[in-house]
Design an enzyme around this catalytic site. Sequence first.
Site, short mmCIF file in Angstrom:
data_model
loop_
_atom_site.label_atom_id
_atom_site.label_comp_id
_atom_site.label_asym_id
_atom_site.label_seq_id
_atom_site.Cartn_x
_atom_site.Cartn_y
_atom_site.Cartn_z
N SER A 200 20.72 -55.14 30.60
CA SER A 200 20.78 -53.67 30.70
C SER A 200 19.53 -53.12 31.41
O SER A 200 19.62 -52.10 32.10
CB SER A 200 20.95 -53.04 29.32
OG SER A 200 19.78 -53.17 28.55
N ARG B 260 7.74 -77.20 31.43
CA ARG B 260 7.68 -75.79 31.83
C ARG B 260 7.24 -75.69 33.29
O ARG B 260 7.70 -74.83 34.04
CB ARG B 260 6.68 -75.03 30.95
CG ARG B 260 7.17 -74.80 29.54
CD ARG B 260 6.25 -73.83 28.79
NE ARG B 260 6.67 -73.71 27.40
CZ ARG B 260 7.64 -72.89 26.97
NH1 ARG B 260 8.27 -72.11 27.83
NH2 ARG B 260 7.97 -72.86 25.70
N MET C 130 13.47 -64.56 28.43
CA MET C 130 12.91 -65.07 27.19
C MET C 130 12.23 -66.43 27.36
O MET C 130 12.50 -67.36 26.61
CB MET C 130 14.02 -65.17 26.13
CG MET C 130 14.66 -63.84 25.79
SD MET C 130 13.45 -62.65 25.17
CE MET C 130 14.52 -61.48 24.37
N ASN D 72 6.50 -57.34 32.86
CA ASN D 72 7.43 -57.65 31.77
C ASN D 72 7.66 -56.38 30.95
O ASN D 72 6.79 -55.52 30.85
CB ASN D 72 6.82 -58.74 30.87
CG ASN D 72 7.73 -59.10 29.70
OD1 ASN D 72 8.92 -59.34 29.86
ND2 ASN D 72 7.15 -59.14 28.49
N HIS E 277 8.55 -55.25 27.07
CA HIS E 277 8.60 -55.79 25.71
C HIS E 277 9.00 -54.68 24.74
O HIS E 277 8.46 -53.57 24.82
CB HIS E 277 7.25 -56.38 25.31
CG HIS E 277 7.29 -56.97 23.94
ND1 HIS E 277 7.94 -58.15 23.66
CD2 HIS E 277 6.81 -56.50 22.75
CE1 HIS E 277 7.85 -58.39 22.35
NE2 HIS E 277 7.18 -57.41 21.79
N ASP F 139 3.38 -61.93 25.98
CA ASP F 139 3.33 -60.49 25.68
C ASP F 139 1.89 -60.01 25.54
O ASP F 139 1.54 -59.32 24.57
CB ASP F 139 4.13 -60.19 24.39
CG ASP F 139 5.59 -60.60 24.53
OD1 ASP F 139 6.15 -60.49 25.62
OD2 ASP F 139 6.18 -61.04 23.51
C1 GAR Z 1 15.08 -55.95 25.90
O1 GAR Z 1 15.01 -55.21 24.72
C2 GAR Z 1 13.71 -56.48 26.28
O2 GAR Z 1 12.68 -55.59 26.01
C3 GAR Z 1 13.64 -57.70 25.41
O3 GAR Z 1 14.90 -58.26 25.50
C4 GAR Z 1 15.87 -57.23 25.68
C5 GAR Z 1 16.73 -57.57 26.88
O4 GAR Z 1 17.76 -56.64 27.02
N1 GAR Z 1 12.58 -58.59 25.82
C6 GAR Z 1 11.80 -59.27 24.97
O5 GAR Z 1 11.98 -59.28 23.79
C7 GAR Z 1 10.68 -60.06 25.62
N2 GAR Z 1 9.78 -60.57 24.62
P1 GAR Z 1 18.60 -56.58 28.39
O6 GAR Z 1 18.98 -58.00 28.77
O7 GAR Z 1 19.79 -55.73 28.06
O8 GAR Z 1 17.70 -55.94 29.43
#
Ligand code: GAR
Length: 213
Positions: A13, A65, A93, A110, A112, A148
């Site tokens: 999203s 990695r 992730m 990024n 978060h 993060d």
């Molecule tokens: C989002 O809330 C983003 O902030 C989070 O994953 C979700 C992805 O949503 N990221 C983390 O937690 C990174 N540590 P999306 O795929 O709908 O954009």
Amino acid sequence: AMPIAVLVSGGGSNLQSIIDRIEAGMLDAEIKVVVSNRGDSFGLTRARNHNIPTRVLLHTDFDSRETFDEEMVRAIRQSGVNETGAVVMAGFMRIVTPVFLEPFRGRVVNIHPALLPSFPGVRGQGDAADYGVKISGCTVHFVDEQMDHGAVIMQAAVPCQPGEGGDALAARILKLEHRILPQALQWLAEGRLELRGRFVHLKPASRNLAIQP
Ligand code: GAR
């Protein structure tokens, strides 16, 4: 337009919010490639719906990695993201290594879903909800070797309701993510973000000097 690569793992999203802002003429960027470390990420479908090239790199296919990161760098470079470009982690992730960061130093951002440095990790919203904080939110930051952790570009806050579950909080935070991530990218595209140590300074927008009072 600033060439960007967007990295996703899930629903995408945030990717969609970038696509929508570009199409609305409010973000001067061009998505050269969407890279996912999961083949079933809906972010890939979103990219294809807008004719954006996609790459799937399964981290499970790599023995470290570093070798995974090498392949990501190759894919991003091949797509046409150069020194004027940026890499956006939008729900990606994975922790990245110096192998990945070095070629794009200072140009990896990024998003978060918490007010860093509180609640880093993969369930920032749930951890904040469980802790019982009264305010949480989201953070756009430059990426460094620690998870993060890098310099903060922009944050937005949302109030938390007592006893509210992580999912309800996550939905409200996500709405703000969709506002601050494209805004931060537009500042980057305008060359307005200046990194001095841990501090990100926002330079004033350049005025059109051709127009004199
Ligand atoms: C989002 O809330 C983003 O902030 C989070 O994953 C979700 C992805 O949503 N990221 C983390 O937690 C990174 N540590 P999306 O795929 O709908 O954009």
